[in-house]
Write an enzyme that holds these catalytic residues in place. Sequence first.
Site, PDB file in Angstrom:
ATOM      1  N   GLY A  88       0.812  -1.207   0.000  1.00 18.37           N
ATOM      2  CA  GLY A  88       0.000   0.000   0.000  1.00 18.37           C
ATOM      3  C   GLY A  88       0.847   1.258   0.000  1.00 18.37           C
ATOM      4  N   GLY A 105       4.754  -7.834   3.647  1.00 15.66           N
ATOM      5  CA  GLY A 105       4.776  -8.633   2.429  1.00 15.66           C
ATOM      6  C   GLY A 105       5.983  -8.339   1.566  1.00 15.66           C
ATOM      7  N   ASP A 152       0.763   0.972   9.855  1.00 12.57           N
ATOM      8  CA  ASP A 152       0.361   0.160  11.009  1.00 12.57           C
ATOM      9  C   ASP A 152       1.453   0.042  12.065  1.00 12.57           C
ATOM     10  OD1 ASP A 152      -2.099  -0.233   9.898  1.00 12.57           O
ATOM     11  OD2 ASP A 152      -1.751  -2.311   9.285  1.00 12.57           O
ATOM     12  N   ARG A 185      -4.794  -3.939  10.780  1.00 12.68           N
ATOM     13  CA  ARG A 185      -5.295  -5.281  10.488  1.00 12.68           C
ATOM     14  C   ARG A 185      -4.959  -6.260  11.615  1.00 12.68           C
ATOM     15  NH1 ARG A 185      -6.685  -6.065   5.229  1.00 12.68           N
ATOM     16  NH2 ARG A 185      -6.324  -8.297   5.420  1.00 12.68           N
TER      17      ARG A 185
END
Length: 343
Positions: A10, A105, A128, A172
Amino acid sequence: MRIGILTGGGDCPGLNAAIRAIVRTCLDGHGSSVVGFHDGWRGLLENSWREMASGSRVDRILSRGGTILGTARVNPDRLTAGLDTIHQNLADNGIDALIPIGGEGTLTAAKWLSDEGVPVVGVPKTIDNDIGGTDYTFGFDTAVSIATDAIDRLHTTAESHRRVMLVEVMGRHAGWIALDAGMATGAHFIAVPERPFDIEEICALISSRFERGDKHVIGVIAEGSAPAAGTMDLRDGGVDEYGHELFTGVAAQMATQIERRTGAEVRTTVLGYVQRGGTPTPFDRILATRLGARAAEAVHRGEFGQMVALRGTEIAMVPLSEAVRELRRVPPARYDEAAAFFG
């Protein structure tokens, strides 16, 4: 040397500051050239790139949000299947080392490529703040600042209407944004993925506030929050093509339960992508610049298979294996600090 860079996952405030720092350090400090791959790992697989130049053009991106290189998510299976293509594209372009900038990731893929012999130095980014091995990632401070401003504004309208306001923020698997924004704004309760919530306890807190004459309640909810077993049903959204859990709006589902159980009027605000867009804060610009510059220096020193990280106030190098071993999540003691002010 000839260095390749890419931004994966992102978008995030501070990416352009990191790109600028890498380009300027490589070109101006070492006389090396830099290739920027478009749209993350997709650009590396499809051999889509641009030559990066120093000077006023790259300087002007310091305060700009997003990423001038673009970004995209790529299925891990496609990366695995494309290893030969990646090696060939790096060789064809004379790339001596790769600096991928991204979150869990992207850094996992970086470690995998490193294990396969690709010279890699990773740069961590995520709003995050959940990457292991580093105290902070750039993007987080901007996200907390945006959430804090929004929650401050909601306090006044909630009090005017005697309402419960639930603010859903990103997070998340780690609740750092919810925790810090909630503490900064005096939220009356905070829900994070690390601590399953009990809807009955939340309803009791809300009822108690109104019974003693308080006029409003603010709750800050991380999107990955979940109820304790047996306390409330939450819709299952399944997973996307990358294996990521699809969330179904925990704050909205909490709102329905709160209205039914307490009779209070509840409104929900989902901040969503606004948290990671726009101009990065000064802290994030500086952190991204320091991390990018250190990554460029590490490449020229041959410190491959590692990630740059903030440890205290210093920039350090940590193995990629440490960075991706486990997520950096909110510890119980930090949540308890915030919980002392609930109600």
